[in-house]
Scaffold this active site. Sequence first.
Site, PDB file in Angstrom:
ATOM      1  N   ALA A  45       0.836  -1.223   0.000  1.00 36.35           N
ATOM      2  CA  ALA A  45       0.000   0.000   0.000  1.00 36.35           C
ATOM      3  C   ALA A  45       0.853   1.248   0.000  1.00 36.35           C
ATOM      4  CB  ALA A  45      -0.961   0.028   1.189  1.00 36.35           C
ATOM      5  N   THR A 171      -8.449   1.237   0.653  1.00 39.14           N
ATOM      6  CA  THR A 171      -9.879   1.184   0.294  1.00 39.14           C
ATOM      7  C   THR A 171     -10.073   1.142  -1.221  1.00 39.14           C
ATOM      8  OG1 THR A 171      -9.785   3.533   0.747  1.00 39.14           O
ATOM      9  CG2 THR A 171     -10.978   2.214   2.321  1.00 39.14           C
ATOM     10  N   VAL A 173      -7.953   0.076  -3.632  1.00 40.43           N
ATOM     11  CA  VAL A 173      -7.389  -1.018  -4.432  1.00 40.43           C
ATOM     12  C   VAL A 173      -7.337  -2.346  -3.678  1.00 40.43           C
ATOM     13  CG1 VAL A 173      -5.259  -1.781  -5.545  1.00 40.43           C
ATOM     14  CG2 VAL A 173      -5.988   0.590  -5.760  1.00 40.43           C
ATOM     15  N   ARG A 196      -1.010  -7.398   7.401  1.00 43.18           N
ATOM     16  CA  ARG A 196       0.038  -7.797   6.445  1.00 43.18           C
ATOM     17  C   ARG A 196       1.147  -6.739   6.450  1.00 43.18           C
ATOM     18  NH1 ARG A 196      -0.823  -8.907  -0.022  1.00 43.18           N
ATOM     19  NH2 ARG A 196      -2.691  -9.962   0.697  1.00 43.18           N
ATOM     20  N   ARG A 258     -11.930  17.396 -31.076  1.00 46.15           N
ATOM     21  CA  ARG A 258     -11.462  18.012 -32.321  1.00 46.15           C
ATOM     22  C   ARG A 258     -12.185  19.358 -32.466  1.00 46.15           C
ATOM     23  NH1 ARG A 258     -12.547  13.649 -36.936  1.00 46.15           N
ATOM     24  NH2 ARG A 258     -11.655  15.267 -38.284  1.00 46.15           N
ATOM     25  N   ASN A 265     -13.166  19.896 -44.117  1.00 47.46           N
ATOM     26  CA  ASN A 265     -13.853  18.643 -43.805  1.00 47.46           C
ATOM     27  C   ASN A 265     -15.002  18.445 -44.786  1.00 47.46           C
ATOM     28  OD1 ASN A 265     -13.435  19.443 -40.372  1.00 47.46           O
ATOM     29  ND2 ASN A 265     -12.300  17.867 -41.438  1.00 47.46           N
ATOM     30  N   ARG A 308      -9.614  26.690 -37.369  1.00 49.05           N
ATOM     31  CA  ARG A 308     -10.801  25.897 -37.056  1.00 49.05           C
ATOM     32  C   ARG A 308     -10.866  25.533 -35.563  1.00 49.05           C
ATOM     33  NH1 ARG A 308      -7.087  23.068 -40.022  1.00 49.05           N
ATOM     34  NH2 ARG A 308      -6.551  20.903 -39.501  1.00 49.05           N
ATOM     35  N   ALA A 397      -5.495  13.357 -35.568  1.00 53.45           N
ATOM     36  CA  ALA A 397      -4.251  12.592 -35.352  1.00 53.45           C
ATOM     37  C   ALA A 397      -3.695  12.869 -33.963  1.00 53.45           C
ATOM     38  CB  ALA A 397      -3.219  12.950 -36.416  1.00 53.45           C
ATOM     39  N   TYR A 432      -5.541   2.311 -11.435  1.00 57.23           N
ATOM     40  CA  TYR A 432      -4.842   1.443 -12.388  1.00 57.23           C
ATOM     41  C   TYR A 432      -5.414   1.538 -13.802  1.00 57.23           C
ATOM     42  CZ  TYR A 432      -2.966  -0.798  -8.167  1.00 57.23           C
ATOM     43  OH  TYR A 432      -2.344  -1.043  -6.976  1.00 57.23           O
TER      44      TYR A 432
HETATM   45  O1  LIG Z   1      -0.886   4.538  -1.509  1.00 57.54           O
HETATM   46  C1  LIG Z   1       0.106   5.196  -1.878  1.00 57.54           C
HETATM   47  N1  LIG Z   1       1.126   5.464  -1.013  1.00 57.54           N
HETATM   48  C2  LIG Z   1       2.220   6.165  -1.410  1.00 57.54           C
HETATM   49  N2  LIG Z   1       2.407   6.667  -2.637  1.00 57.54           N
HETATM   50  C3  LIG Z   1       1.393   6.435  -3.510  1.00 57.54           C
HETATM   51  C4  LIG Z   1       0.247   5.727  -3.198  1.00 57.54           C
HETATM   52  C5  LIG Z   1      -0.558   5.696  -4.368  1.00 57.54           C
HETATM   53  C6  LIG Z   1      -1.873   5.101  -4.539  1.00 57.54           C
HETATM   54  C7  LIG Z   1      -2.980   5.645  -3.853  1.00 57.54           C
HETATM   55  C8  LIG Z   1      -4.262   5.093  -4.074  1.00 57.54           C
HETATM   56  C9  LIG Z   1      -4.446   3.999  -4.927  1.00 57.54           C
HETATM   57  C10 LIG Z   1      -3.317   3.461  -5.589  1.00 57.54           C
HETATM   58  C11 LIG Z   1      -2.051   3.997  -5.399  1.00 57.54           C
HETATM   59  C12 LIG Z   1       0.131   6.384  -5.342  1.00 57.54           C
HETATM   60  N3  LIG Z   1       1.294   6.818  -4.810  1.00 57.54           N
HETATM   61  C13 LIG Z   1       2.264   7.567  -5.489  1.00 57.54           C
HETATM   62  C14 LIG Z   1       3.599   7.199  -5.418  1.00 57.54           C
HETATM   63  C15 LIG Z   1       4.545   7.949  -6.123  1.00 57.54           C
HETATM   64  C16 LIG Z   1       4.145   9.052  -6.854  1.00 57.54           C
HETATM   65 BR1  LIG Z   1       5.447  10.068  -7.793  1.00 57.54          BR
HETATM   66  C17 LIG Z   1       2.823   9.430  -6.920  1.00 57.54           C
HETATM   67  C18 LIG Z   1       1.876   8.686  -6.234  1.00 57.54           C
END
Ligand SMILES: O=c1[nH]cnc2c1c(-c1ccccc1)cn2-c1ccc(Br)cc1
Length: 456
Positions: A45, A171, A173, A196, A258, A265, A308, A397, A432
């Site tokens: 985490a 929370t 992830v 953990r 765009r 066009n 445009r 593009a 993610y």
């Molecule tokens: O938990 C954390 N602890 C500590 N650093 C964290 C997180 C998370 C994070 C937070 C929420 C969900 C998934 C990941 C992102 N970064 C992070 C790390 C390096 C940079 Br540069 C920017 C963000």
Amino acid sequence: QTPVRELRETKLSDTTKRMVAHSEEHGFSDQVRISNVIVMVGLPARGKTYISKKLCRYLNWIGLKTKVFNVGEYRRTEANATDALHGANASFFSPDNEEALRVRAESARRAMEDMVRYLDSGQGHVAIFDATNTTRERRKKLVEFCEAKRLRCFFIESVCDDPKIIESNVTDVKVNSPDYKGVMTAEQAKEDFMNRIEQYKRQYEPLDEVADDELSFIKVINAGRSFYVHNVIGHVQSRTVYFLTNIHLLPRSIFLTRHGESEYNAMNRIGGDAPLTERGRRYAVALRDFFILQKFTDLKIWCSQKIRAAQTAEELKSLFSTEYWKALDEIDAGICEGLTYDDILQRYPNQSDDRERDKYHFRYPSGESYEDVVSRLEPVIMELERQGNILAVSHQAIIRCILAYFYDRPLNELPYIDVPLHSLVKLTPRAYHCDSTVYKFDPDTQTWSEESKQLP
Ligand SMILES: O=c1[nH]cnc2c1c(-c1ccccc1)cn2-c1ccc(Br)cc1
């Protein structure tokens, strides 16, 4: 008009011709010859997987083939062989649990083997080893393993003592992690996960600028609030450090569109610098109404320097600050500027075939390729990472290249991403992945419709 190749022949001296030939054959710097391994370090985490996935996406987009090797995923396949509950029980991670240590060491070994195979096969330039790697002994084994294979190691340690950030990670992830899915409630999962973390704390040896002086590493502190950078070597490590100092976790949305329909066009002509049609002007007004309805207060507008696009943003500039970026201009079609697709097929049949064969690398004669556009958009992507809510008014593009970055699309698919006129994409980066909603405007019925899709 002298063909471009003939121009190049006469203009280059023999020495320069040899240098160009050599660099086209051997690559430009160690980013091609030496393979890099990026090793994550940190307690659970701390955002190691967040950093791994985001960095992997950026390095692939700038053309460095990169892949993440997550040891937790290897452990879960290993654990399924014996007992799926392994990960759902903090005692599995106790340093006293012999059987668990064996399973975890075995998973790390298989991940390292796959990583070397990926790099040795020439498929990949960079491998990201996503694991806790919290002891000096574990990291020493990794360095020796990499040195034996002529791989350059760079450590990214994420340290965090901000309870709010850890809470959001657990929370957001962890409770959805495969370790807990269907096994226990979110409350139980959260408590188990906090245990953990305690197990790992018993053995955690942070990177130390004295004890680890010969290593190359960056300590990211409290999600990028501060950094400690040590002994950075080579192109990949330098681009990685630069990227990490520019990203942030603050929630925001990025809007991409765009320009409205232009006179070109309407005539099926590409490029040029034509003004909007009546339908295009209706889109500009509808766009302004959209953002008034969204009640967005802190929105910044970035616009290309084509007429445009400026006319499309015109309606909004009284509401939000507007910047004009040349880097957001449409791909330069060179000698094909102003032609219709039929003109191009008739006049330049060979170029049309080349383009079909490899649309990403195809460069219009005296113009640009998609690869050239990605290079000139890198500063735009980096500034987008730094900013909050942004609306970019640009071209087909260009938006394909920006979407490929946020959608993590392979570069060969980039030129085929669907970006129709009068559609507005709303991107909301998550831990993610990136949530995406597409709003479509019909200038004839003057109505908006929404198709929301969450991309993988
Ligand atoms: O938990 C954390 N602890 C500590 N650093 C964290 C997180 C998370 C994070 C937070 C929420 C969900 C998934 C990941 C992102 N970064 C992070 C790390 C390096 C940079 Br540069 C920017 C963000």
